[in-house]
Write a protein that holds these residues in place. Structure first.
Motif, mmCIF file in Angstrom:
data_model
loop_
_atom_site.group_PDB
_atom_site.id
_atom_site.type_symbol
_atom_site.label_atom_id
_atom_site.label_comp_id
_atom_site.label_asym_id
_atom_site.label_seq_id
_atom_site.Cartn_x
_atom_site.Cartn_y
_atom_site.Cartn_z
ATOM 1 N N GLN A 132 0.798 -1.208 0.000
ATOM 2 C CA GLN A 132 0.000 0.000 0.000
ATOM 3 C C GLN A 132 0.842 1.275 0.000
ATOM 4 O OE1 GLN A 132 -2.844 -0.130 3.175
ATOM 5 N NE2 GLN A 132 -3.382 -2.243 2.752
ATOM 6 N N TYR A 135 0.024 3.743 -2.874
ATOM 7 C CA TYR A 135 -1.329 4.259 -2.669
ATOM 8 C C TYR A 135 -1.340 5.330 -1.581
ATOM 9 C CZ TYR A 135 -6.190 4.431 -1.157
ATOM 10 O OH TYR A 135 -7.433 4.865 -0.795
ATOM 11 N N ASN A 139 -1.931 9.510 -1.861
ATOM 12 C CA ASN A 139 -2.952 10.211 -1.077
ATOM 13 C C ASN A 139 -2.385 11.395 -0.293
ATOM 14 O OD1 ASN A 139 -5.252 8.770 -1.818
ATOM 15 N ND2 ASN A 139 -4.800 7.154 -0.353
#
Length: 166
Positions: A132, A135, A139
């Motif tokens: 992750q 990701y 963000n």
């Protein structure tokens, strides 16, 4: 550093024929986040040395490699961002600190190279299961950041890959 990377490109060119398609996409006024696939152990060296002609790239590197005696000087020369190994049982607050460290580096140095899988291929395709980092960095990254995916296909099967011994 520019001269050293020129010689690295020359040495790598003796063995590998590198063609960078779409170099015009690397031009950007803000920070650039580069997300390549990780086919073999040699591809970070190829990526950094060939991308450096177009933009300065700071790779994200595991502390276990970053802290090796000779390698640390090389990592510091290319402004590598060291991060510790993240495991499933890691404290979520500590993991967030890692992502913030990468985002802070983007604000300071502008361009970051991170391998989303965090490891080289174990088979003929990339698996990003349970990863992750990219990701979470996307963000948190600055709003004017350009995200570029880079795909290389030609290193699978080389001696630097896991094709023969996995």
């Amino acid at each position: 550093m520019k001269i050293i990377l020129f010689f690295v490109r020359r040495i790598l060119s003796l063995r590998y024929s590198v063609i960078l398609k779409g170099a015009n996409h690397l031009k950007h006024d803000g920070p650039v986040l580069i997300l390549p696939n990780h086919v073999a152990l040699v591809d970070p060296r190829i990526m950094i040395s060939f991308l450096w002609k177009y933009l300065r790239v700071s790779p994200v590197a595991s502390e276990k490699y970053y802290n090796k005696p000779v390698i640390r000087q090389i990592m510091d020369a290319v402004w590598a961002v060291p991060i510790w190994e993240m495991w499933a049982w890691a404290d979520p607050k500590e993991v967030k600190k890692v992502f913030k460290k990468v985002v802070e580096a983007m604000k300071e140095w502008s361009n970051i190279l991170i391998y989303p899988s965090g490891q080289i291929y174990r088979q003929g395709y990339e698996s990003i299961k349970w990863k992750q980092a990219a990701y979470n960095i996307v963000n948190l990254m600055p709003e004017n950041t350009k995200v570029i995916g880079i795909r290389d296909r030609w290193l699978w099967g080389s001696i630097w890959s896991m094709a023969w011994d996995n």
